[in-house]
Design a protein around this motif. Structure first.
Motif, PDB file in Angstrom:
ATOM      1  N   HIS A   1       0.851  -1.182   0.000  1.00 29.14           N
ATOM      2  CA  HIS A   1       0.000   0.000   0.000  1.00 29.14           C
ATOM      3  C   HIS A   1       0.886   1.230   0.000  1.00 29.14           C
ATOM      4  O   HIS A   1       1.814   1.326   0.787  1.00 29.14           O
ATOM      5  CB  HIS A   1      -0.903  -0.021   1.235  1.00 29.14           C
ATOM      6  N   LYS A   2       0.606   2.149  -0.899  1.00 30.78           N
ATOM      7  CA  LYS A   2       1.331   3.411  -0.942  1.00 30.78           C
ATOM      8  C   LYS A   2       0.432   4.475  -0.330  1.00 30.78           C
ATOM      9  O   LYS A   2      -0.596   4.850  -0.902  1.00 30.78           O
ATOM     10  CB  LYS A   2       1.688   3.776  -2.387  1.00 30.78           C
ATOM     11  N   TRP A   3       0.797   4.939   0.856  1.00 25.74           N
ATOM     12  CA  TRP A   3      -0.023   5.926   1.548  1.00 25.74           C
ATOM     13  C   TRP A   3      -0.138   7.207   0.735  1.00 25.74           C
ATOM     14  O   TRP A   3       0.826   7.675   0.153  1.00 25.74           O
ATOM     15  CB  TRP A   3       0.580   6.271   2.911  1.00 25.74           C
ATOM     16  N   ASN A   4      -1.348   7.744   0.718  1.00 25.89           N
ATOM     17  CA  ASN A   4      -1.570   9.051   0.127  1.00 25.89           C
ATOM     18  C   ASN A   4      -2.719   9.714   0.866  1.00 25.89           C
ATOM     19  O   ASN A   4      -3.536   9.050   1.508  1.00 25.89           O
ATOM     20  CB  ASN A   4      -1.829   8.965  -1.389  1.00 25.89           C
ATOM     21  N   LEU A   5      -2.798  11.005   0.785  1.00 29.58           N
ATOM     22  CA  LEU A   5      -3.800  11.766   1.527  1.00 29.58           C
ATOM     23  C   LEU A   5      -5.218  11.430   1.091  1.00 29.58           C
ATOM     24  O   LEU A   5      -6.114  11.299   1.926  1.00 29.58           O
ATOM     25  CB  LEU A   5      -3.537  13.268   1.371  1.00 29.58           C
ATOM     26  N   ILE A   6      -5.440  11.253  -0.206  1.00 30.55           N
ATOM     27  CA  ILE A   6      -6.785  10.942  -0.707  1.00 30.55           C
ATOM     28  C   ILE A   6      -7.264   9.621  -0.113  1.00 30.55           C
ATOM     29  O   ILE A   6      -8.392   9.526   0.354  1.00 30.55           O
ATOM     30  CB  ILE A   6      -6.807  10.912  -2.243  1.00 30.55           C
TER      31      ILE A   6
ATOM     32  N   MET B   1      -4.398   1.578  -2.827  1.00 33.94           N
ATOM     33  CA  MET B   1      -4.605   2.992  -2.529  1.00 33.94           C
ATOM     34  C   MET B   1      -5.095   3.234  -1.101  1.00 33.94           C
ATOM     35  O   MET B   1      -4.753   4.233  -0.489  1.00 33.94           O
ATOM     36  CB  MET B   1      -5.605   3.594  -3.513  1.00 33.94           C
TER      37      MET B   1
END
Length: 146
Positions: free
Chosen positions: A55-60, A120
């Motif tokens: 999992h690649k952390w992102n704000l969305i 995501m």
């Protein structure tokens, strides 16, 4: 929240998929019915894949994760991830059959306890996976009036 792992919700989704026809038109959005049933395969492919992924952390993802499996319906016209956009013409009957098979394959995994993280949105419990898949299908079936 309904779950695609629940036998009643599973049967409901299958019945609604069967109610779609070539003539089904959207109440909102740009996809036709063939494109929609192809698009709906995308999150199921993610869930059904046993391929290890991170999992690649992102704000969305962080901000929207809970909305994926809560009781509140999604708004009409939400943006679609680039990878899940379907713009070419699709064979409706063939794609609906693929989607129905994927729904069956997902439902069979209702006892599975270990799931790969979503690329995501990260880790989901089995219950959250079932709710997410139901909610996505429900959103698009409502889009097409079934």
């Amino acid at each position: 929240m309904k779950s695609l792992f629940d036998p009643n919700a599973y049967q409901e989704i299958k019945t609604r998929l069967e109610a779609l026809t070539h003539e089904s038109n959207p109440s909102w959005g740009k996809m036709n019915v063939g494109q929609m049933v192809t698009h709906c395969q995308f999150p199921l492919k993610i869930a059904l894949s046993s391929k290890p992924r991170k999992h690649k952390w992102n704000l969305i993802g962080f901000l929207f994760k809970k909305s994926l499996y809560n009781d509140k319906p999604w708004k009409q016209g939400l943006p679609t991830a680039k990878l899940a956009k379907i713009t070419d013409q699709k064979d409706f009957l063939a794609e609906r059959e693929k989607l129905t098979s994927m729904v069956d394959a997902f439902h069979i995994k209702k006892e599975q306890t270990e799931w790969q993280p979503h690329p995501m949105f990260g880790t989901f419990t089995p219950e959250q996976w079932g709710q997410l898949e139901y909610k996505h299908l429900d959103h698009h079936l409502r889009q097409f009036g079934v």
